[in-house]
Design an enzyme around this catalytic site. Structure first.
Site, PDB file in Angstrom:
ATOM      1  N   VAL A  19     -18.530   9.584   4.173  1.00 44.12           N
ATOM      2  CA  VAL A  19     -19.698   9.443   3.295  1.00 44.12           C
ATOM      3  C   VAL A  19     -20.844   8.740   4.027  1.00 44.12           C
ATOM      4  O   VAL A  19     -21.994   9.167   3.987  1.00 44.12           O
ATOM      5  CB  VAL A  19     -19.334   8.628   2.026  1.00 44.12           C
ATOM      6  CG1 VAL A  19     -20.565   8.398   1.160  1.00 44.12           C
ATOM      7  CG2 VAL A  19     -18.244   9.312   1.226  1.00 44.12           C
TER       8      VAL A  19
ATOM      9  N   LYS B 196     -16.525   1.294  -1.141  1.00 41.17           N
ATOM     10  CA  LYS B 196     -17.706   0.872  -0.381  1.00 41.17           C
ATOM     11  C   LYS B 196     -18.975   1.030  -1.210  1.00 41.17           C
ATOM     12  O   LYS B 196     -19.134   2.013  -1.934  1.00 41.17           O
ATOM     13  CB  LYS B 196     -17.812   1.705   0.899  1.00 41.17           C
ATOM     14  CG  LYS B 196     -16.649   1.450   1.857  1.00 41.17           C
ATOM     15  CD  LYS B 196     -16.583   2.500   2.955  1.00 41.17           C
ATOM     16  CE  LYS B 196     -15.325   2.286   3.796  1.00 41.17           C
ATOM     17  NZ  LYS B 196     -15.084   3.434   4.698  1.00 41.17           N
TER      18      LYS B 196
ATOM     19  N   GLY C  78      -7.986   2.319  -0.338  1.00 41.06           N
ATOM     20  CA  GLY C  78      -7.806   1.232  -1.299  1.00 41.06           C
ATOM     21  C   GLY C  78      -7.138   1.647  -2.597  1.00 41.06           C
ATOM     22  O   GLY C  78      -6.937   0.829  -3.477  1.00 41.06           O
TER      23      GLY C  78
ATOM     24  N   GLU D  96      -6.703   2.153   9.046  1.00 45.43           N
ATOM     25  CA  GLU D  96      -6.304   3.557   8.929  1.00 45.43           C
ATOM     26  C   GLU D  96      -7.343   4.434   9.611  1.00 45.43           C
ATOM     27  O   GLU D  96      -8.402   3.949  10.008  1.00 45.43           O
ATOM     28  CB  GLU D  96      -6.138   3.972   7.463  1.00 45.43           C
ATOM     29  CG  GLU D  96      -7.410   3.910   6.637  1.00 45.43           C
ATOM     30  CD  GLU D  96      -7.186   4.276   5.161  1.00 45.43           C
ATOM     31  OE1 GLU D  96      -6.200   3.804   4.577  1.00 45.43           O
ATOM     32  OE2 GLU D  96      -8.002   5.033   4.617  1.00 45.43           O
TER      33      GLU D  96
ATOM     34  N   LYS E 196       0.842  -1.206   0.000  1.00 43.75           N
ATOM     35  CA  LYS E 196       0.000   0.000   0.000  1.00 43.75           C
ATOM     36  C   LYS E 196       0.874   1.253   0.000  1.00 43.75           C
ATOM     37  O   LYS E 196       1.996   1.229   0.506  1.00 43.75           O
ATOM     38  CB  LYS E 196      -0.862   0.048   1.270  1.00 43.75           C
ATOM     39  CG  LYS E 196      -1.796  -1.116   1.469  1.00 43.75           C
ATOM     40  CD  LYS E 196      -2.538  -0.900   2.771  1.00 43.75           C
ATOM     41  CE  LYS E 196      -3.599  -1.952   2.987  1.00 43.75           C
ATOM     42  NZ  LYS E 196      -4.322  -1.704   4.255  1.00 43.75           N
TER      43      LYS E 196
ATOM     44  N   ARG F 183     -25.232   3.191  -1.690  1.00 45.38           N
ATOM     45  CA  ARG F 183     -24.693   4.311  -2.479  1.00 45.38           C
ATOM     46  C   ARG F 183     -25.190   4.177  -3.906  1.00 45.38           C
ATOM     47  O   ARG F 183     -24.822   3.231  -4.612  1.00 45.38           O
ATOM     48  CB  ARG F 183     -23.173   4.296  -2.483  1.00 45.38           C
ATOM     49  CG  ARG F 183     -22.557   4.515  -1.129  1.00 45.38           C
ATOM     50  CD  ARG F 183     -21.071   4.754  -1.273  1.00 45.38           C
ATOM     51  NE  ARG F 183     -20.414   4.795   0.027  1.00 45.38           N
ATOM     52  CZ  ARG F 183     -19.174   5.224   0.225  1.00 45.38           C
ATOM     53  NH1 ARG F 183     -18.459   5.645  -0.805  1.00 45.38           N
ATOM     54  NH2 ARG F 183     -18.646   5.230   1.426  1.00 45.38           N
TER      55      ARG F 183
ATOM     56  N   GLU G 209     -10.683   2.803  11.048  1.00 41.58           N
ATOM     57  CA  GLU G 209     -11.070   1.622  10.280  1.00 41.58           C
ATOM     58  C   GLU G 209     -10.277   0.387  10.713  1.00 41.58           C
ATOM     59  O   GLU G 209      -9.074   0.468  10.956  1.00 41.58           O
ATOM     60  CB  GLU G 209     -10.852   1.868   8.783  1.00 41.58           C
ATOM     61  CG  GLU G 209     -11.691   3.010   8.229  1.00 41.58           C
ATOM     62  CD  GLU G 209     -11.639   3.127   6.722  1.00 41.58           C
ATOM     63  OE1 GLU G 209     -12.636   3.545   6.131  1.00 41.58           O
ATOM     64  OE2 GLU G 209     -10.581   2.799   6.123  1.00 41.58           O
TER      65      GLU G 209
ATOM     66  N   ARG H 297     -12.006  12.952   9.027  1.00 42.41           N
ATOM     67  CA  ARG H 297     -12.973  13.854   8.387  1.00 42.41           C
ATOM     68  C   ARG H 297     -14.361  13.266   8.512  1.00 42.41           C
ATOM     69  O   ARG H 297     -14.526  12.147   8.980  1.00 42.41           O
ATOM     70  CB  ARG H 297     -12.625  13.987   6.907  1.00 42.41           C
ATOM     71  CG  ARG H 297     -12.468  12.593   6.275  1.00 42.41           C
ATOM     72  CD  ARG H 297     -12.437  12.603   4.785  1.00 42.41           C
ATOM     73  NE  ARG H 297     -12.008  11.337   4.233  1.00 42.41           N
ATOM     74  CZ  ARG H 297     -12.775  10.278   4.066  1.00 42.41           C
ATOM     75  NH1 ARG H 297     -14.040  10.318   4.451  1.00 42.41           N
ATOM     76  NH2 ARG H 297     -12.310   9.157   3.557  1.00 42.41           N
TER      77      ARG H 297
END
Lengths: 450, 172
Positions: free
Chosen positions: A294, A235, A163, A287, A156, A337, A273, A291
């Protein structure tokens, strides 16, 4: 002095923030790109200014332009929403230097969390469970580290997240080249070439904890969300609560999240997370998203707490309006979503003119969306059209309601994820909660190949 | 090759400010045609009879009264030179708009005479004002040969991207 809030974002989240500000009696100025002049948030803000051209780097990402617009319109605070400038430590610092309140955590916290290697080390130092992993420099060290982690593993970007730019390595023969490619891509995409590796969990659930802090040392968690239904690490469906967790799992998750919040003197909203390994039951830190998230509405639906209102007030200096013991979880909430993405083409973006938009009308539903019939969905930004949230006394009833709601929803004009969402909520595996983070991706890729 | 929305944005922005009526771009299967001129009734008018869903479905119609105060005046701004509006624009007038958002200044520094005033002749490359973004000054040129017929923005105030700043009439 009453704050005047500059909203440096667009779409459904700009609407959400503008509505929260209005509820608090705060005046708002919205900065938009030339492509968003006729958007719904532009009509809702007290004042709208055009920042620049359609491209995000000329508008929503143009730090000096956003600052000049906020200062030039008499604003005292900036809400960055999610994406764009929301996790940018330099921008948060520039806000402070110009006397503007950045509605988010401190620049120091943003900096430490923005570097995923440092965030992992921070979590580890606080006794938060972290999966085997780390970083190295020489090819020999990289191989030695990989052997100690075991294959398959993930590479990563240290400054990536969500992701983006991840590489799956199944054996040592792929390692050196994958490490180099990942580093090059990270440099191109994020401006930093640092990468790290982590054990790949094949059958995992994605569980995250909502944290909230004020400027008076008040910090609490608002429970967990389950975001296991993902397509290529993006997601698709989120839930609150995560039904499979035991009380002990939940204690580990929330205590871990609060320890990180305390260490960072965390102010505002954040999401910690984790991955939950289905086969071993192990929890590991992933991580922190420093903020507004969503998927925050599922938490709001399950707790009745207005997270955005609390975030704004906390960042403006008010103490939190409730205590940990006041946070009571009731029932189950599911969010879908709805995106301008074509399931028939690997969920490729599919912008166009929205000819028909007829949302379902039933009790127990919430729709956060900036869509209207005739809206020309621009091709320049993310594909999110709206978030449909259903609440029920339990998971089965929430899903039943979502299923009916999606069936009634009429959208025409361009391909969307609506049909895919209908299929997921009807799927026996999803209904029985027998899912993992690669479940949807594997299913769609198998279909594409057959 | 892949042509993504970013590329399209780039093309559209490069064409901004370019005088064209018909533009066609073909690359393999991709074909983009842009035309400028009177509005053609190609797209159906948006339906105004849609239902109003719970939170957000139909365009909010009325805008609340915007009474946001403009920011504190720029410390170096001279006594504000207000917009000059002598008359109705002529049919051949060109409108010069702000290339970026920022603070509009009509003169190089406070106290100096303005770059241009109504009645002044300008060439394509004549600097007519500056727009400042966080201490970075961007000079704006007339872009057309002619005479300044109207000043549309106020010295020292915030101007938005593409906000009209000047009108320039044909050279006499």
């Amino acid at each position: 002095m009453t704050a005047v809030v500059f909203v440096a974002n667009r779409g459904e989240i700009a609407l959400r923030i503008l509505t929260a500000c209005r509820g608090l009696g705060l005046r708002t100025v919205l900065g938009v790109s030339a492509a968003d002049r006729d958007s719904m948030p532009a009509a809702l803000a007290d004042r709208t200014v055009v920042l620049g051209g359609a491209r995000a780097d000329r508008s929503y990402l143009a730090q000096d332009t956003v600052l000049a617009a906020a200062l030039g319109t008499g604003c005292t605070a900036i809400h960055p929403g999610y994406g764009f400038l929301s996790e940018n430590a330099a921008f948060a610092e520039a806000c402070a230097a110009n006397g503007l309140t950045f509605i988010g955590p401190s620049p120091q916290a943003l900096r430490r969390l923005g570097d995923k290697i440092e965030a992992r080390e921070l979590a580890e130092s606080l006794g938060v469970p972290v999966s085997p992993g780390g970083t190295a420099v020489s090819p020999e060290e990289v191989h030695r580290l990989a052997e100690s982690i075991g294959y398959p593993l993930l590479i990563k970007a240290a400054h990536g997240g969500g992701g983006k730019g991840m590489k799956l390595v199944t054996g040592p023969e792929e390692l050196t080249s994958a490490w180099q490619v990942a580093s090059g891509e990270a440099l191109a995409a994020f401006g930093h070439g640092a990468v790290f590796m982590e054990r790949f969990v094949e059958r995992a659930r994605h569980v995250e904890v909502q944290i909230l802090g004020d400027r008076h040392g008040g910090r609490l968690h608002v429970g967990e969300r389950d975001c296991t239904v993902q397509y290529r690490y993006q997601k698709v469906i989120e839930e609150s609560a995560s039904e499979g967790l035991t009380p002990e799992d939940r204690r580990v998750l929330t205590e871990s999240a609060l320890r990180i919040a305390a260490e960072l003197d965390y102010v505002g909203l954040g999401t910690v997370e984790f991955l939950f390994d289905e086969s071993t039951g192990a929890i590991s830190f992933l991580e922190v998203n420093p903020r507004l998230q969503v998927e925050h509405p599922v938490t709001e639906a399950a707790t009745g707490i207005d997270l955005v209102r609390e975030q704004i007030q906390a960042c403006l200096g008010e103490p939190l309006s409730f205590k940990q013991s006041d946070v009571v979880f009731r029932g189950h909430a599911v969010e879908c979503r709805i995106t301008a993405q074509d399931p028939a083409r690997g969920l490729a973006p599919s912008p166009g003119t929205l000819r028909r938009w007829r949302p379902p009308r039933r009790g127990g539903l919430r729709l956060d969306s900036h869509m209207y019939e005739g809206y020309r969905f621009p091709p320049f930004y993310d594909a999110l059209m709206g978030k449909l949230v259903a609440w029920g006394e339990d998971r089965a009833r929430a899903i039943d309601l979502m299923s009916d709601a999606l069936a009634e929803f009429e959208i025409e004009g361009f391909p969307t994820s609506l049909g895919l969402l209908r299929r997921i909520v009807a799927d026996p595996d999803f209904r029985a909660n027998r899912i993992h983070t690669n479940w949807l991706t594997e299913r769609l890729e198998n279909e594409a190949h057959s | 090759m892949q042509f993504d929305p970013e590329d399209l944005a780039l093309v559209l922005e490069s064409l901004d400010g370019v005088d064209y009526q018909h533009f066609q771009l073909e690359m393999g299967d991709l074909r983009i045609v842009l035309t400028r001129g009177p509005e053609t009734p190609a797209s159906p008018a948006p339906s105004a009879s849609g239902p109003a869903p719970d939170t957000a479905g139909s365009r909010p119609e009325s805008k609340p009264a915007a009474d946001i105060q403009p920011g504190t005046p720029h410390p170096t701004a001279a006594a504000s030179t207000t917009a000059e509006r002598p008359g109705a624009p002529g049919p051949d007038d060109k409108t010069i708009t702000a290339p970026i958002l920022g603070t509009f200044y009509r003169s190089p520094k406070p106290g100096d005479p303005p770059y241009v005033s109504v009645g002044d002749p300008v060439e394509t490359d004549t600097v007519i004002c500056i727009v400042e973004v966080m201490k970075l000054m961007t000079p704006v040129t007339a872009g057309h040969r002619g005479v300044v017929t109207e000043v549309l923005a106020t010295d020292g105030e915030l101007v938005e991207f593409e906000q009209p700043l000047f009108r320039i009439g044909p050279a006499s």
